[in-house]
Enzyme design. Structure first.
Site, mmCIF file in Angstrom:
data_model
loop_
_atom_site.group_PDB
_atom_site.id
_atom_site.type_symbol
_atom_site.label_atom_id
_atom_site.label_comp_id
_atom_site.label_asym_id
_atom_site.label_seq_id
_atom_site.Cartn_x
_atom_site.Cartn_y
_atom_site.Cartn_z
ATOM 1 N N TYR A 1 0.846 -1.184 0.017
ATOM 2 C CA TYR A 1 -0.119 -0.102 -0.078
ATOM 3 C C TYR A 1 1.096 1.272 0.033
ATOM 4 O O TYR A 1 2.075 1.313 -0.618
ATOM 5 C CB TYR A 1 -0.987 -0.237 1.164
ATOM 6 C CG TYR A 1 -2.123 0.907 1.060
ATOM 7 C CD1 TYR A 1 -2.853 1.015 -0.046
ATOM 8 C CD2 TYR A 1 -2.342 1.741 2.166
ATOM 9 C CE1 TYR A 1 -3.854 1.701 -0.118
ATOM 10 C CE2 TYR A 1 -3.494 2.488 1.946
ATOM 11 C CZ TYR A 1 -4.311 2.572 1.035
ATOM 12 O OH TYR A 1 -5.331 3.390 0.688
ATOM 13 N N LYS B 1 -21.190 -19.138 -9.654
ATOM 14 C CA LYS B 1 -20.699 -18.935 -10.989
ATOM 15 C C LYS B 1 -19.147 -18.779 -10.733
ATOM 16 O O LYS B 1 -18.228 -19.020 -11.118
ATOM 17 C CB LYS B 1 -21.265 -17.934 -11.783
ATOM 18 C CG LYS B 1 -20.872 -17.990 -13.385
ATOM 19 C CD LYS B 1 -21.662 -18.881 -13.786
ATOM 20 C CE LYS B 1 -21.499 -19.041 -15.470
ATOM 21 N NZ LYS B 1 -22.505 -20.051 -15.985
#
Length: 463
Positions: free
Chosen positions: A115, A170
């Site tokens: 980060y 899915k």
């Protein structure tokens, strides 16, 4: 109608307390069997001199059947039911997917690189050379699974929240079968303009777009516009995944009965997104005689109520589904339960092929015509020859992402179907084995390779 086979989608686990003496467990299993339950696992939870506690998992054929099984156990003397839970609901509780980092953050140094401030260097590099987004972010291996919830499975317009469990599933399949990170995007709009605009706005994150459970006819417009306006693969699985696997199964079924794709007459019942896509791909594969039916019968040139997509397959013939099937070689059902009868099937040509793919209840129960068909397939996992889209879409996207294809084309669909069909060796081909198992690890690899090769041949691969 023949009763449905008990299956895990309606399974329950019953926690029971029994006296610790011989024959008590047998009385429970006997009661379950007497009402048609199918035993799965039996686990011992606790045992003392006086009692045993067991968890018994049982497959049922419906929620009503599951309740009947529970009542049969409850009616036994000296048996106490402590708890009953629906295994499918338990599996979904809390959601089925999560996001997890690829590396641990154990120190200030790790944080500084992953980060701020280190990530700023990566942002700048991508801003200066946008192509680096593929190598420096998740984009190269991430697919958005997008729906508006308007055509969820065979259940209808359930809206975005009702569609979310399917989209989660899915995403699981993408990861399990192709190593692709996928995320469900369920949109609170069913307006094509808003859907196209939203998908375009989120596209920078994703390497591909999988459209799912969007009702016809707007699904055609949405897919066409996104294909035209995005430079990443767009694939409507209800259309093209279904078409790929159906073609693969039909290729092998025709080998068994020694008939040619160009010579047979095919009747497709269901003229929605799946039916139209199947018909289009079968044409590309050489089928010359396709009759399609909807709820009003044959898509006839004499009808004035046809959409553009239906008009594409209009024929001179008129009449009902039953009439269409007289003398037909192949039935492909993408429609509704129970629309076929044994008499209709017996009116078909010699050695008929029946793909009854309505889910969860097929157009005709296989048991009713087992002696009347040469090959039978369904969309269900508890019968042989399951025609399941999971054979197609993971490999299609794996191949498209790996070569950074700018689109997914009809040639890719064809090559994917041929690849799936080829995995059943001629020596193994038989009426109850025309399509590989969804758990055959070769499938995704073979489909991905075929898709990549097609992309390179067509000049749309970018790596």
């Amino acid at each position: 109608m023949v009763a449905l086979t008990p299956n895990p989608s309606y399974s329950v686990t019953i926690r029971v307390q029994l006296p610790n003496r011989a024959g008590m467990l047998a009385s429970v299993t006997g009661a379950i069997a007497s009402v048609g339950g199918n035993l799965d696992q039996i686990n011992l939870i606790e045992r003392t001199h006086q009692i045993t506690i067991r968890e018994i998992s049982v497959d049922a054929s419906s929620t009503e059947h599951a309740e009947k099984i529970v009542q049969a156990v409850k009616s036994l003397p000296d048996i106490t039911i402590l708890e009953v839970f629906d295994r499918t609901f338990n599996l979904h509780r809390g959601g089925k997917i999560s996001i997890q980092g690829k590396m641990p953050l154990r120190s200030v140094g790790d944080l500084a690189m992953a980060y701020t401030p280190g990530v700023g260097r990566i942002c700048t590099a991508i801003a200066q050379d946008p192509e680096q987004v593929y190598s420096l972010t998740i984009k190269q291996n991430t697919v958005a699974v997008v729906t508006d919830g308007s055509a969820v499975l065979g259940l209808g317009n359930l809206g975005p929240a009702g569609a979310l469990p399917v989209m989660e599933g899915k995403a699981m399949l993408f990861k399990e079968f192709a190593g692709i990170d996928a995320f469900p995007i369920c949109l609170a709009t069913q307006d094509p303009d808003e859907i196209v605009r939203t998908v375009k706005n989120i596209a920078p994150v994703f390497g591909g777009i999988n459209l799912e459970d969007i009702a016809a006819p707007r699904c055609f417009e949405i897919e066409e516009r996104l294909r035209r306006e995005l430079d990443i693969p767009v694939f409507h699985d209800d259309q093209h995944g279904t078409a790929i696997v159906t073609l693969a199964a039909l290729i092998n079924a025709l080998k068994l009965i020694n008939k040619s794709m160009s010579k047979i007459r095919i009747v497709i019942n269901g003229a929605g997104a799946s039916g139209v896509a199947v018909a289009r791909l079968l044409r590309k594969a050489g089928a010359e005689n396709i009759w399609m039916c909807d709820t009003k019968g044959i898509l006839s040139l004499s009808r004035t109520d046809l959409t553009d997509q239906k008009r594409e397959f209009a024929v001179k013939a008129q009449g009902s589904l039953a009439g269409a099937l007289q003398g037909a070689d192949v039935f492909i059902g993408l429609s509704a339960p129970g629309v076929l009868t044994p008499e209709i099937v017996r009116s078909m040509a010699k050695d008929p092929i029946v793909f009854a793919m309505a889910n969860p209840i097929p157009e005709i129960q296989p048991e009713l015509v087992k002696d009347d068909v040469a090959v039978m397939a369904t969309g269900r996992s508890d019968y042989p020859n399951q025609i399941n889209n999971v054979l197609a879409f993971p490999g299609v996207f794996r191949g498209a992402l790996d070569c950074r294809a700018s689109a997914i084309t009809t040639t890719m669909y064809l090559e994917a179907a041929y690849a799936i069909a080829s995995l059943v060796n001629p020596s193994d081909l038989k009426p109850d084995f025309i399509i590989p198992s969804v758990f055959d690890k070769r499938v995704s690899i073979a489909v991905a390779a075929a898709v990549q090769q097609a992309a390179r041949t067509e000049g749309i691969a970018r790596s």
